[in-house]
Design a protein around this motif. Sequence first.
Motif, PDB file in Angstrom:
ATOM      1  N   HIS A  26     -50.150   7.525 -28.333  1.00 19.44           N
ATOM      2  CA  HIS A  26     -48.593   9.573 -28.520  1.00 19.44           C
ATOM      3  C   HIS A  26     -48.714   9.422 -27.569  1.00 19.44           C
ATOM      4  O   HIS A  26     -48.594   9.260 -26.245  1.00 19.44           O
ATOM      5  CB  HIS A  26     -49.778  10.122 -28.928  1.00 19.44           C
ATOM      6  N   GLU A  27     -47.582   9.963 -27.587  1.00 23.84           N
ATOM      7  CA  GLU A  27     -46.699  10.714 -25.763  1.00 23.84           C
ATOM      8  C   GLU A  27     -47.515  11.616 -25.784  1.00 23.84           C
ATOM      9  O   GLU A  27     -47.696  13.042 -25.854  1.00 23.84           O
ATOM     10  CB  GLU A  27     -45.089  10.620 -26.592  1.00 23.84           C
ATOM     11  N   ILE A  28     -47.633  11.514 -23.831  1.00 19.85           N
ATOM     12  CA  ILE A  28     -48.015  13.305 -23.066  1.00 19.85           C
ATOM     13  C   ILE A  28     -47.096  13.399 -22.638  1.00 19.85           C
ATOM     14  O   ILE A  28     -46.402  12.737 -21.741  1.00 19.85           O
ATOM     15  CB  ILE A  28     -49.356  12.437 -22.143  1.00 19.85           C
ATOM     16  N   LEU A  29     -47.351  15.215 -22.531  1.00 14.34           N
ATOM     17  CA  LEU A  29     -46.120  15.694 -21.819  1.00 14.34           C
ATOM     18  C   LEU A  29     -47.051  16.393 -20.989  1.00 14.34           C
ATOM     19  O   LEU A  29     -47.653  17.673 -22.058  1.00 14.34           O
ATOM     20  CB  LEU A  29     -45.667  16.706 -22.855  1.00 14.34           C
ATOM     21  N   VAL A  30     -46.575  16.043 -20.237  1.00 15.85           N
ATOM     22  CA  VAL A  30     -47.771  17.086 -19.257  1.00 15.85           C
ATOM     23  C   VAL A  30     -46.433  18.481 -18.740  1.00 15.85           C
ATOM     24  O   VAL A  30     -45.359  18.438 -18.423  1.00 15.85           O
ATOM     25  CB  VAL A  30     -47.576  16.997 -17.679  1.00 15.85           C
ATOM     26  N   GLY A  31     -47.076  19.465 -19.032  1.00 14.67           N
ATOM     27  CA  GLY A  31     -46.709  21.162 -18.549  1.00 14.67           C
ATOM     28  C   GLY A  31     -46.891  21.912 -17.435  1.00 14.67           C
ATOM     29  O   GLY A  31     -48.185  22.247 -17.215  1.00 14.67           O
ATOM     30  N   SER A  32     -46.053  22.849 -17.043  1.00 15.17           N
ATOM     31  CA  SER A  32     -46.612  23.474 -16.000  1.00 15.17           C
ATOM     32  C   SER A  32     -45.227  24.577 -15.499  1.00 15.17           C
ATOM     33  O   SER A  32     -44.768  24.571 -16.082  1.00 15.17           O
ATOM     34  CB  SER A  32     -46.866  22.676 -14.180  1.00 15.17           C
ATOM     35  N   ARG A  33     -46.084  26.115 -15.116  1.00  8.86           N
ATOM     36  CA  ARG A  33     -45.297  26.243 -14.646  1.00  8.86           C
ATOM     37  C   ARG A  33     -44.304  26.274 -13.672  1.00  8.86           C
ATOM     38  O   ARG A  33     -42.794  26.529 -13.486  1.00  8.86           O
ATOM     39  CB  ARG A  33     -45.698  27.867 -14.270  1.00  8.86           C
ATOM     40  N   ASP A  34     -43.994  24.997 -13.210  1.00  6.19           N
ATOM     41  CA  ASP A  34     -43.787  25.240 -12.013  1.00  6.19           C
ATOM     42  C   ASP A  34     -43.103  22.666 -12.347  1.00  6.19           C
ATOM     43  O   ASP A  34     -44.042  22.222 -12.038  1.00  6.19           O
ATOM     44  CB  ASP A  34     -44.928  24.552 -10.448  1.00  6.19           C
ATOM     45  N   PRO A  35     -41.620  22.361 -12.840  1.00  7.50           N
ATOM     46  CA  PRO A  35     -41.900  21.879 -13.576  1.00  7.50           C
ATOM     47  C   PRO A  35     -41.676  20.384 -12.716  1.00  7.50           C
ATOM     48  O   PRO A  35     -41.525  19.442 -12.776  1.00  7.50           O
ATOM     49  CB  PRO A  35     -40.225  21.446 -13.922  1.00  7.50           C
ATOM     50  N   GLU A  36     -41.408  20.442 -11.084  1.00 10.75           N
ATOM     51  CA  GLU A  36     -41.593  19.723  -9.882  1.00 10.75           C
ATOM     52  C   GLU A  36     -42.853  19.667 -10.254  1.00 10.75           C
ATOM     53  O   GLU A  36     -43.033  18.114  -9.876  1.00 10.75           O
ATOM     54  CB  GLU A  36     -41.560  20.621  -9.161  1.00 10.75           C
ATOM     55  N   ARG A  37     -43.935  20.677 -10.404  1.00  9.77           N
ATOM     56  CA  ARG A  37     -45.905  19.950  -9.945  1.00  9.77           C
ATOM     57  C   ARG A  37     -45.991  18.799 -10.998  1.00  9.77           C
ATOM     58  O   ARG A  37     -46.851  18.459 -11.225  1.00  9.77           O
ATOM     59  CB  ARG A  37     -45.976  20.976  -9.944  1.00  9.77           C
ATOM     60  N   ALA A  38     -45.402  19.478 -12.411  1.00 13.30           N
ATOM     61  CA  ALA A  38     -45.823  18.332 -13.742  1.00 13.30           C
ATOM     62  C   ALA A  38     -45.395  17.258 -13.492  1.00 13.30           C
ATOM     63  O   ALA A  38     -45.734  16.491 -13.753  1.00 13.30           O
ATOM     64  CB  ALA A  38     -44.873  19.480 -14.736  1.00 13.30           C
ATOM     65  N   ARG A  39     -43.817  17.146 -13.003  1.00 16.63           N
ATOM     66  CA  ARG A  39     -43.372  15.521 -12.815  1.00 16.63           C
ATOM     67  C   ARG A  39     -44.114  14.989 -11.906  1.00 16.63           C
ATOM     68  O   ARG A  39     -44.460  13.277 -12.100  1.00 16.63           O
ATOM     69  CB  ARG A  39     -41.775  15.539 -11.927  1.00 16.63           C
ATOM     70  N   GLY A  40     -44.689  15.894 -10.528  1.00 20.63           N
ATOM     71  CA  GLY A  40     -45.634  15.205  -9.492  1.00 20.63           C
ATOM     72  C   GLY A  40     -47.113  14.526 -10.462  1.00 20.63           C
ATOM     73  O   GLY A  40     -47.131  13.622 -10.080  1.00 20.63           O
ATOM     74  N   LYS A  41     -47.627  15.469 -11.058  1.00 18.80           N
ATOM     75  CA  LYS A  41     -48.512  14.163 -12.110  1.00 18.80           C
ATOM     76  C   LYS A  41     -48.644  13.908 -12.665  1.00 18.80           C
ATOM     77  O   LYS A  41     -49.444  13.148 -12.863  1.00 18.80           O
ATOM     78  CB  LYS A  41     -49.178  16.238 -12.165  1.00 18.80           C
ATOM     79  N   ALA A  42     -47.503  14.285 -13.608  1.00 19.30           N
ATOM     80  CA  ALA A  42     -47.085  12.890 -14.975  1.00 19.30           C
ATOM     81  C   ALA A  42     -47.242  12.008 -14.086  1.00 19.30           C
ATOM     82  O   ALA A  42     -47.826  10.618 -14.186  1.00 19.30           O
ATOM     83  CB  ALA A  42     -46.044  13.067 -15.696  1.00 19.30           C
ATOM     84  N   GLU A  43     -46.496  11.412 -12.487  1.00 19.00           N
ATOM     85  CA  GLU A  43     -46.309  10.305 -12.070  1.00 19.00           C
ATOM     86  C   GLU A  43     -47.633   9.840 -11.879  1.00 19.00           C
ATOM     87  O   GLU A  43     -48.475   8.695 -11.687  1.00 19.00           O
ATOM     88  CB  GLU A  43     -45.758   9.785 -10.434  1.00 19.00           C
ATOM     89  N   GLU A  44     -48.504  10.649 -10.982  1.00 13.09           N
ATOM     90  CA  GLU A  44     -50.055  10.418 -10.185  1.00 13.09           C
ATOM     91  C   GLU A  44     -50.718   9.498 -11.532  1.00 13.09           C
ATOM     92  O   GLU A  44     -51.360   8.807 -11.463  1.00 13.09           O
ATOM     93  CB  GLU A  44     -50.809  11.617  -9.852  1.00 13.09           C
ATOM     94  N   TYR A  45     -50.603  10.431 -13.290  1.00 12.31           N
ATOM     95  CA  TYR A  45     -51.680   9.864 -14.150  1.00 12.31           C
ATOM     96  C   TYR A  45     -50.931   8.468 -14.268  1.00 12.31           C
ATOM     97  O   TYR A  45     -51.454   7.684 -14.741  1.00 12.31           O
ATOM     98  CB  TYR A  45     -51.636  11.032 -15.587  1.00 12.31           C
TER      99      TYR A  45
END
Length: 222
Positions: A26-45
């Motif tokens: 499945h395609e996983i999308l990480v959301g956050s109120r802060d899109p930069e934080r979401a992108r950073g965590k997605a990279e960590e995952y």
Amino acid sequence: MRIALCGGTGDIGEALALRWAYHTSHEILVGSRDPERARGKAEEYETELDSRGVDAEVKGFANEMAADRADVVVLAVPAYHLVDTVEAIADRLDEDTVVVTPAVGMKRDDAGLHYNPPGAGSVAALCADAVPEGVPLVGAFHNLAAGRLADLDADVEWDTLVFGDDPDAKDIVSLLAEEIAGLRALDAGGLANASEVESVTALLINVAANNDGLHDLGVRFQ
């Protein structure tokens, strides 16, 4: 299927994102109120998954953008942020989007944690009042030890109780749950049963805190 985890940078959001990316396509999308934080965590995952030989793409967005692209939206946020999160993404939800709430209201005192439902009677009822009319709501993933679930080296043999008033939506969430190795979905009935399910979380945390060797306590019904 596209799964958005609004609040996907938190404990349960991280755990579900990693497990679905690890065990499914499945395609996983990480959301956050802060899109930069979401992108950073997605990279960590992605880095964590890559270290295990899994070439998975995890994307990070603001909650609204993640929800707009998703078939299933998991509200992986604390109970006190739930309504605000739903209101922020409401215009991105429609009757073809399944919304999932794992949130539990709890309060702590010297004796431990206690279930603390809102005036609506349960967190799920509060969420049901907030989601747009016609959008199916399902409760699931309340009683999971997020730390152990996020550890991809750890095996789990747990049940998750699934409730909701839309049978098709419940089936979708149950199937997604059981795609995570070791997780079994059990039907707990309709939304009216939400408080019984939500209250189990505080019980499990108290048992885990007071008994050696049960830090990552889950539940299995036999």
